[in-house]
Scaffold this motif. Structure first.
Motif, mmCIF file in Angstrom:
data_model
loop_
_atom_site.group_PDB
_atom_site.id
_atom_site.type_symbol
_atom_site.label_atom_id
_atom_site.label_comp_id
_atom_site.label_asym_id
_atom_site.label_seq_id
_atom_site.Cartn_x
_atom_site.Cartn_y
_atom_site.Cartn_z
ATOM 1 N N LEU A 16 1.036 -1.120 -0.166
ATOM 2 C CA LEU A 16 0.032 0.086 0.136
ATOM 3 C C LEU A 16 0.812 1.241 0.036
ATOM 4 C CD1 LEU A 16 -2.646 1.318 -0.057
ATOM 5 C CD2 LEU A 16 -2.853 1.212 2.623
ATOM 6 N N VAL A 17 2.047 1.271 0.844
ATOM 7 C CA VAL A 17 2.761 2.475 1.015
ATOM 8 C C VAL A 17 3.336 2.771 -0.407
ATOM 9 C CG1 VAL A 17 4.955 3.182 1.685
ATOM 10 C CG2 VAL A 17 3.546 2.257 3.143
ATOM 11 N N GLN A 76 2.994 8.585 2.630
ATOM 12 C CA GLN A 76 3.410 7.151 2.721
ATOM 13 C C GLN A 76 4.100 7.319 4.343
ATOM 14 O OE1 GLN A 76 6.840 6.912 -0.093
ATOM 15 N NE2 GLN A 76 5.361 6.405 -1.785
ATOM 16 N N PRO A 77 4.636 8.248 4.707
ATOM 17 C CA PRO A 77 5.126 8.103 6.478
ATOM 18 C C PRO A 77 3.824 7.786 7.176
ATOM 19 C CG PRO A 77 6.131 10.051 5.414
ATOM 20 C CD PRO A 77 5.190 9.518 4.126
ATOM 21 N N LYS A 78 2.662 8.194 6.695
ATOM 22 C CA LYS A 78 1.656 8.233 7.543
ATOM 23 C C LYS A 78 0.969 6.851 7.723
ATOM 24 C CE LYS A 78 0.078 12.820 6.512
ATOM 25 N NZ LYS A 78 -1.031 13.755 5.861
ATOM 26 N N VAL A 79 1.066 6.018 6.637
ATOM 27 C CA VAL A 79 0.668 5.014 6.311
ATOM 28 C C VAL A 79 1.686 3.806 7.085
ATOM 29 C CG1 VAL A 79 0.010 2.897 4.590
ATOM 30 C CG2 VAL A 79 -0.600 5.225 4.240
ATOM 31 N N ARG A 80 2.819 4.108 6.996
ATOM 32 C CA ARG A 80 3.842 3.233 7.693
ATOM 33 C C ARG A 80 3.744 3.246 9.213
ATOM 34 N NH1 ARG A 80 7.541 6.050 4.120
ATOM 35 N NH2 ARG A 80 8.335 4.667 2.510
ATOM 36 N N GLN A 81 3.299 4.512 9.593
ATOM 37 C CA GLN A 81 3.152 4.684 11.246
ATOM 38 C C GLN A 81 1.953 4.136 11.960
ATOM 39 O OE1 GLN A 81 1.583 7.406 12.931
ATOM 40 N NE2 GLN A 81 2.484 7.071 14.855
ATOM 41 N N ALA A 82 0.688 4.358 11.113
ATOM 42 C CA ALA A 82 -0.437 4.207 11.844
ATOM 43 C C ALA A 82 -0.495 2.765 12.315
ATOM 44 C CB ALA A 82 -1.588 4.370 10.782
ATOM 45 N N PRO A 83 -1.110 2.505 13.427
ATOM 46 C CA PRO A 83 -1.378 1.036 13.887
ATOM 47 C C PRO A 83 -2.336 0.151 12.842
ATOM 48 C CG PRO A 83 -2.506 2.744 15.421
ATOM 49 C CD PRO A 83 -1.673 3.553 14.221
ATOM 50 N N LEU A 84 -3.357 0.976 12.226
ATOM 51 C CA LEU A 84 -4.357 0.485 11.335
ATOM 52 C C LEU A 84 -4.473 1.393 10.144
ATOM 53 C CD1 LEU A 84 -6.273 -1.896 10.601
ATOM 54 C CD2 LEU A 84 -8.226 -0.692 11.790
ATOM 55 N N VAL A 85 -4.449 0.608 9.062
ATOM 56 C CA VAL A 85 -4.881 1.447 7.762
ATOM 57 C C VAL A 85 -6.069 0.771 7.312
ATOM 58 C CG1 VAL A 85 -3.935 2.328 5.732
ATOM 59 C CG2 VAL A 85 -2.464 1.925 7.407
ATOM 60 N N VAL A 86 -7.005 1.189 6.757
ATOM 61 C CA VAL A 86 -8.132 0.983 6.149
ATOM 62 C C VAL A 86 -8.190 1.242 4.795
ATOM 63 C CG1 VAL A 86 -10.649 0.199 6.427
ATOM 64 C CG2 VAL A 86 -9.256 0.515 8.474
ATOM 65 N N VAL A 87 -8.421 0.233 3.606
ATOM 66 C CA VAL A 87 -8.812 0.725 2.340
ATOM 67 C C VAL A 87 -10.402 0.750 2.206
ATOM 68 C CG1 VAL A 87 -8.482 0.645 -0.079
ATOM 69 C CG2 VAL A 87 -6.492 0.045 1.452
ATOM 70 N N LEU A 88 -10.988 1.725 1.998
ATOM 71 C CA LEU A 88 -12.367 1.867 1.617
ATOM 72 C C LEU A 88 -12.878 1.866 0.292
ATOM 73 C CD1 LEU A 88 -12.521 4.388 4.854
ATOM 74 C CD2 LEU A 88 -13.649 2.103 4.884
ATOM 75 N N GLY A 124 -4.946 11.005 -1.354
ATOM 76 C CA GLY A 124 -3.648 10.808 -2.034
ATOM 77 C C GLY A 124 -2.921 9.705 -2.210
ATOM 78 N N PHE A 125 -3.618 8.896 -3.404
ATOM 79 C CA PHE A 125 -3.009 7.638 -3.630
ATOM 80 C C PHE A 125 -3.504 7.474 -4.970
ATOM 81 C CE2 PHE A 125 -6.913 6.706 -1.572
ATOM 82 C CZ PHE A 125 -7.762 5.950 -2.332
ATOM 83 N N ASP A 126 -2.728 6.526 -5.576
ATOM 84 C CA ASP A 126 -2.975 6.004 -6.963
ATOM 85 C C ASP A 126 -4.056 4.842 -6.688
ATOM 86 O OD1 ASP A 126 -3.151 4.603 -9.248
ATOM 87 O OD2 ASP A 126 -0.922 4.546 -9.971
#
Length: 199
Positions: free
Chosen positions: A69-70, A78-90, A151-153
Motif C-alpha cells: 500500500l505504501v 507514505q510516512p503516515k501509512v507506515r506509522q499508523a497502527p491500522l490502515v483501512v482501504v475503503l 492522495g494515492f493511486d
C-alpha cells in the motif's frame, strides 16, 4: 444561541463534530478486531439508496500488505501509512446490486433497477461515500482518531487490494489513538451563507 434543543450532549457534539480533527500521527497502541467490529455496529445503519450498502473495506494488518500500500500512496502520505497502527482501504462495490435481494427485500425488482452500468457505478460511489463519512464519525465515537486520505493511486490500490475488478478504492484511512502531535491547527471553514442558500 441556537434555539434548537439537541438530544446529543455537548461533550458528544464536541467529540464527534465541533472539536474533531483529522489525525496525522498516532500512538503505537493497536486497533483490535473488536474495536473495528464496534465501529461497524455504530455505522451500519448509515442511509444508502435502497439500503444498498456498497461500502467494502480491507484492513491492512500485515507488514507485507502495508508495504504494498505504501508504494501506491502519494509521497506525503507514505510516512503516515507506515506509522499508523491500522490502515483501512475503503471502497465501493460496483456490483452492489447482487446483494439487493438480501438487503432490499421490500423492492422485489431492486437488482434489475441497476442493470445500467453507469447508473450502478455512480450509485455505488455516492452511497459508499456516505458510508465513509459515517465511518469517520464512527471511529471518533469509538474513542479513536482517523486520518482519511485521497492522495494515492486509486487504480493501483484498487487492482492490488480488490483484484476482482468489481470495486473502486475511494479513501485510505489511518486509524488509532492520536499521538500528542496528531492534530494541526484548524484551517478556516466556509460560513453558513457561503454554503447554504434558499430558493
Amino acid at each position: 444561541m441556537n434555539s434548537l434543543i439537541s438530544p446529543l450532549a455537548a461533550d458528544a457534539q464536541n467529540l464527534l463534530f465541533k472539536e474533531a480533527h483529522t489525525a496525522h500521527a498516532f500512538t503505537a497502541d493497536p486497533v483490535t478486531d473488536e474495536q473495528v467490529t464496534a465501529i461497524h455496529e455504530l455505522i451500519k445503519n448509515a442511509p444508502t439508496s435502497l439500503n444498498s450498502q456498497p461500502l467494502r473495506a480491507v484492513l491492512i494488518r500485515s507488514d507485507e500488505a502495508r508495504a504494498r500500500l505504501v508504494e501506491r500512496m502519494a509521497p506525503g502520505n507514505q510516512p503516515k501509512v507506515r506509522q499508523a497502527p491500522l490502515v483501512v482501504v475503503l471502497a465501493a462495490d460496483l456490483d452492489f446490486h447482487e446483494t439487493l435481494p438480501k438487503v432490499a427485500p421490500h423492492v422485489p425488482n431492486a437488482r434489475d433497477l441497476f442493470a445500467d452500468e453507469t447508473l450502478r457505478h455512480d450509485t455505488a460511489v455516492v452511497n459508499a461515500a456516505l458510508q465513509i463519512a459515517y465511518f469517520i464519525v464512527g471511529v471518533r465515537a469509538a474513542g479513536l482518531a482517523v486520518g482519511p486520505m485521497a492522495g494515492f493511486d486509486a487504480k493501483a490500490v484498487t487492482e492490488e487490494f480488490f483484484p476482482d475488478g468489481q470495486h473502486r478504492a475511494l479513501v485510505v484511512a489511518n486509524v488509532g489513538r492520536p499521538a500528542p502531535d496528531a492534530f494541526r491547527p484548524r484551517a478556516p471553514r466556509l460560513t453558513y451563507d457561503e454554503v447554504f442558500r434558499s430558493v
